[in-house]
Design a protein around this motif. Structure first.
Motif, short mmCIF file in Angstrom:
data_model
loop_
_atom_site.label_atom_id
_atom_site.label_comp_id
_atom_site.label_asym_id
_atom_site.label_seq_id
_atom_site.Cartn_x
_atom_site.Cartn_y
_atom_site.Cartn_z
N CYS A 1 0.63 -1.09 0.03
CA CYS A 1 -0.06 0.18 0.00
C CYS A 1 0.94 1.37 0.16
O CYS A 1 1.98 1.22 0.62
N GLU B 1 -4.62 3.75 2.91
CA GLU B 1 -5.00 2.58 1.77
C GLU B 1 -4.93 1.26 2.57
O GLU B 1 -5.75 0.44 2.46
N GLU C 1 -8.27 -0.72 2.38
CA GLU C 1 -8.21 -1.80 1.44
C GLU C 1 -8.25 -3.11 2.31
O GLU C 1 -8.43 -4.20 1.72
N HIS C 2 -7.68 -3.15 3.63
CA HIS C 2 -7.25 -4.38 4.28
C HIS C 2 -7.85 -4.03 5.61
O HIS C 2 -7.27 -4.45 6.60
#
Length: 247
Positions: free
Chosen positions: A152, A157, A161-162
């Motif tokens: 990332c 992010e 995203e995670h």
């Protein structure tokens, strides 16, 4: 930042300068962790109690080794994304009072200095400070690690995203610290750290200063921190670490 409100009696000490043995008041240390030992060694013994540690990471072993366990410490929830950029205060939707905290003899002096540049600081007792310190350690050890392992560009992010992986690692580390240190965390650690991430969303990810950050958790072992330690090994396999993990 601290020098922005400096008075006529304040001095900025640079590399090679020595703390005045006859001086008084707090000595704010704003340097990398790997420079701390030299600063302590060069500080006159009578002034060491005035050293104020502003560093990220797990300092307990270092402070105890040097007889500085009761010195003033601070958790600076402040981000400076690049040289010359304005600092971003850790005021979040979950903690509008700010997350920056300090404890010890010179905590009030630090609070006043930060207030003079419109930054918040909460003065805590040693008992209140300890779980807050570990939360900051968990934040930097989780978001930086997940972001690095998953390639990332920023902590924002990594969080967006995670999300499930970040939450899993945070829960794992909270449980590991609670078991090791006997510390009780306030409810909502994941939410507090996510809200802080929203404030510093563009901060870049990297696993660094291992001995001051992730090593605390790595040394607890795979049984206590399996996901965390697995991500470190993933980073090592991908060539993302500038150091070798302990075997």
């Amino acid at each position: 930042m601290l020098m922005d409100s400096a008075g006529p009696e304040d001095k900025l000490l640079k590399r090679g300068d020595v703390v005045d043995a006859n001086g008084a008041g707090p000595v704010f240390i704003a340097t990398r962790n790997d420079s701390l030992q030299a600063i302590v060694d060069e500080c006159p013994e009578g002034r060491r109690k005035d050293l104020v540690f502003l560093q990220n990471g797990y300092l307990d072993n270092f402070l105890e080794k040097n007889g500085l366990g009761e010195n003033t410490q601070s958790l600076l929830f402040v981000a400076v994304t690049s040289l010359g950029a304005d600092p971003i205060d850790g005021i979040t939707s979950v903690n509008p009072e700010g997350l920056t905290a300090a404890t010890g003899e010179h905590a009030e002096a630090l609070k006043e200095r930060l207030a003079s540049v419109d930054m918040k600081c909460n003065v805590l007792s040693p008992e209140e400070y300890r779980p807050a310190m570990f939360e900051k350690l968990i934040w930097i050890s989780t978001y930086m690690l997940v972001g690095a392992a998953k390639e990332c560009e920023s902590v924002g992010e990594a969080g967006s995203e995670h999300t499930d992986l970040v939450s899993s690692v945070i829960s794992e580390l909270v449980a590991a610290v609670s078991a090791k240190e006997g510390i009780e965390f306030k409810e909502g650690t994941i939410e507090r750290l996510a809200a802080y991430t929203d404030v510093v969303t563009n901060f870049p990810c990297a696993v660094k200063e291992f001995e001051w950050r992730n090593q605390y958790f790595f040394d607890l072992g795979d049984e206590a921190c399996p996901t965390h330690n697995g991500l470190l090994r993933e980073c090592e396999e991908k060539g993302f670490l500038s150091f070798e993990l302990p075997k």
